[in-house]
Design a protein around this motif. Sequence first.
Motif, PDB file in Angstrom:
ATOM      1  N   ARG A  19       0.867  -1.188   0.000  1.00 14.08           N
ATOM      2  CA  ARG A  19       0.000   0.000   0.000  1.00 14.08           C
ATOM      3  C   ARG A  19       0.898   1.230   0.000  1.00 14.08           C
ATOM      4  NH1 ARG A  19      -4.552   0.933   4.547  1.00 14.08           N
ATOM      5  NH2 ARG A  19      -5.543  -0.781   3.388  1.00 14.08           N
ATOM      6  N   ASN A  20       0.735   2.057  -1.003  1.00 13.90           N
ATOM      7  CA  ASN A  20       1.520   3.294  -1.125  1.00 13.90           C
ATOM      8  C   ASN A  20       3.017   3.011  -0.996  1.00 13.90           C
ATOM      9  OD1 ASN A  20      -0.863   4.709  -1.436  1.00 13.90           O
ATOM     10  ND2 ASN A  20      -0.984   5.323   0.714  1.00 13.90           N
TER      11      ASN A  20
ATOM     12  N   GLY B  49      -5.247  -0.921  -1.835  1.00 11.99           N
ATOM     13  CA  GLY B  49      -5.859   0.399  -1.720  1.00 11.99           C
ATOM     14  C   GLY B  49      -4.891   1.552  -1.785  1.00 11.99           C
ATOM     15  N   SER B  50      -3.848   1.441  -2.583  1.00 10.63           N
ATOM     16  CA  SER B  50      -2.866   2.526  -2.689  1.00 10.63           C
ATOM     17  C   SER B  50      -3.471   3.765  -3.347  1.00 10.63           C
ATOM     18  CB  SER B  50      -1.653   2.069  -3.506  1.00 10.63           C
ATOM     19  OG  SER B  50      -0.970   1.014  -2.860  1.00 10.63           O
ATOM     20  N   THR B  51      -2.952   4.922  -2.934  1.00 10.83           N
ATOM     21  CA  THR B  51      -3.381   6.185  -3.538  1.00 10.83           C
ATOM     22  C   THR B  51      -2.241   6.849  -4.307  1.00 10.83           C
ATOM     23  OG1 THR B  51      -2.881   7.344  -1.459  1.00 10.83           O
ATOM     24  CG2 THR B  51      -5.151   6.591  -1.795  1.00 10.83           C
ATOM     25  N   ASP B  52      -1.105   6.182  -4.407  1.00  8.40           N
ATOM     26  CA  ASP B  52       0.020   6.697  -5.179  1.00  8.40           C
ATOM     27  C   ASP B  52       0.163   5.857  -6.455  1.00  8.40           C
ATOM     28  OD1 ASP B  52       1.036   4.331  -4.245  1.00  8.40           O
ATOM     29  OD2 ASP B  52       2.790   5.194  -3.249  1.00  8.40           O
TER      30      ASP B  52
ATOM     31  N   HIS C  97       0.126   0.810  -8.009  1.00  6.60           N
ATOM     32  CA  HIS C  97      -0.540  -0.124  -8.919  1.00  6.60           C
ATOM     33  C   HIS C  97       0.183  -0.202 -10.264  1.00  6.60           C
ATOM     34  CE1 HIS C  97      -3.844  -2.615 -10.328  1.00  6.60           C
ATOM     35  NE2 HIS C  97      -3.838  -1.910 -11.450  1.00  6.60           N
TER      36      HIS C  97
ATOM     37  N   GLY D  80      -8.135  -2.575  -0.172  1.00  5.60           N
ATOM     38  CA  GLY D  80      -7.911  -1.657   0.951  1.00  5.60           C
ATOM     39  C   GLY D  80      -8.461  -2.146   2.271  1.00  5.60           C
TER      40      GLY D  80
END
Length: 337
Positions: A13-14, A42-45, A48, A68
Motif C-alpha cells: 500500500r503506497n 488500496g494505494s493512492t500513489d 498499482h 484496501g
Amino acid sequence: MPAPVVTVLLPARNAETTVTRAVESLLQGTFQAIRVLVVEDGSTDGTHGVLQRLVTQDRRVALLDGGGRGLVAALQLALSHADSPYVARMDADDEALPRRLEASVDALEADPSLAGVGTGIELFREDQPVSPSLQSYAAWLNSLTTPEALHRARFIESPLCHPSVCLRRDALLAMGGWEDGDFPEDYALWLKLLHAGYGLRSLPEVLLRWRDSAQRLTRTDARYEKRRFLWLKAHYLARGPLADGRPCTLWGAGPSGLTLSRFLQDEGIPVERYIEVHPRKVGTRIQGIPVVSAEALGPPGRGLLLVCVGVRWAREELRAELTARGWEEGVDFLCAA
C-alpha cells in the motif's frame, strides 16, 4: 511455469518507491522456484502501475486486489491463492538477501518439527539512525536460533520478525492463517503455533534487510500497543503454562506486571502475590494482592513465577540468578516482559 516451492505473500500500500526493490530482491535470489503474490491494498500513489510493470516483466509475479481491507485480509487473500508447500512473508519496503528463501527451505526440510523459520535481520532506514531500542530488539530476535530458546522467550516479546518468516503451508492452514482482531496478528500466530506444539526458530544468518520508518504499523496502529501484547500473553499463559491451576506469582509490580495481572484475572487466573525490590511497595497490597520482598520468594516448586521485568539487562540478571538457585526456566518460571 513449474509449480512453485515457495509462495511469497507481499501486501503493498503506497509503496511505489520501494516495492520494485522488494520484489526484485526475491526474484534475484538463489532459490528460483517461487511465486510472488503481491496484494495491492488500496494505494493512492503510483503503486498499482509499478506492480503491473513487475507482473509483465516476470511471470513468477502475480497481482491481487486487496480492496484496501488491511494487512490481515491481504495476507488471507494471498494465502487462499497459494498452493506451494511453503509460504513466505515479505513487506513492500524490505529487501531479501540472496540466500533467504534457499536457507529457509533447507532448514524446514531438515527439521520436520518446525512449522516455520525466521532469519537474522539487519535494520536500516535512510532518514536517520535506527533507534537503540529497536536495534536491541533486533539483536534479541537474532539470538533465538534454536526452537528451545524461542519457546522459552515466547512471552517476552514477539519472537520472530514477521517479514523474514517462511512457513509450512499445511501448518499455517491448520491454524486458520492470520487472525484479524484488536491485537498484533503476527504475535498471535506465533503463540498459536507454539501452543499447538509446532517448533519455530530464527536462522543465524542475516538474510533480510528490515526497514524502519515513522509509518510502520507498530508505531501507528493501536493493535500494536504494549497492552495488546500483554493481553495475548495472558490469553496463552492461561491456556498453557497456567492451565493446570498452579499458583501464580508475578515478579514486578510496575505497569507491565499490573496490566498482565489484570488480564490474567480476566482469564480466570488469580495472581497470588507480587515480588518487588522497591521498599515502598513491599508490605502493601496492589489490586488486593500482597507485595512481598525477593527474600520471601522461597524455593521453586510452589507454583509458576512470571518475571515481568522489562529492562533487558535486569531481566537477564534475574534469569541467571533464578537458574543458579535451582529454578528451571519453562517449568518454575517464565519471562513475560
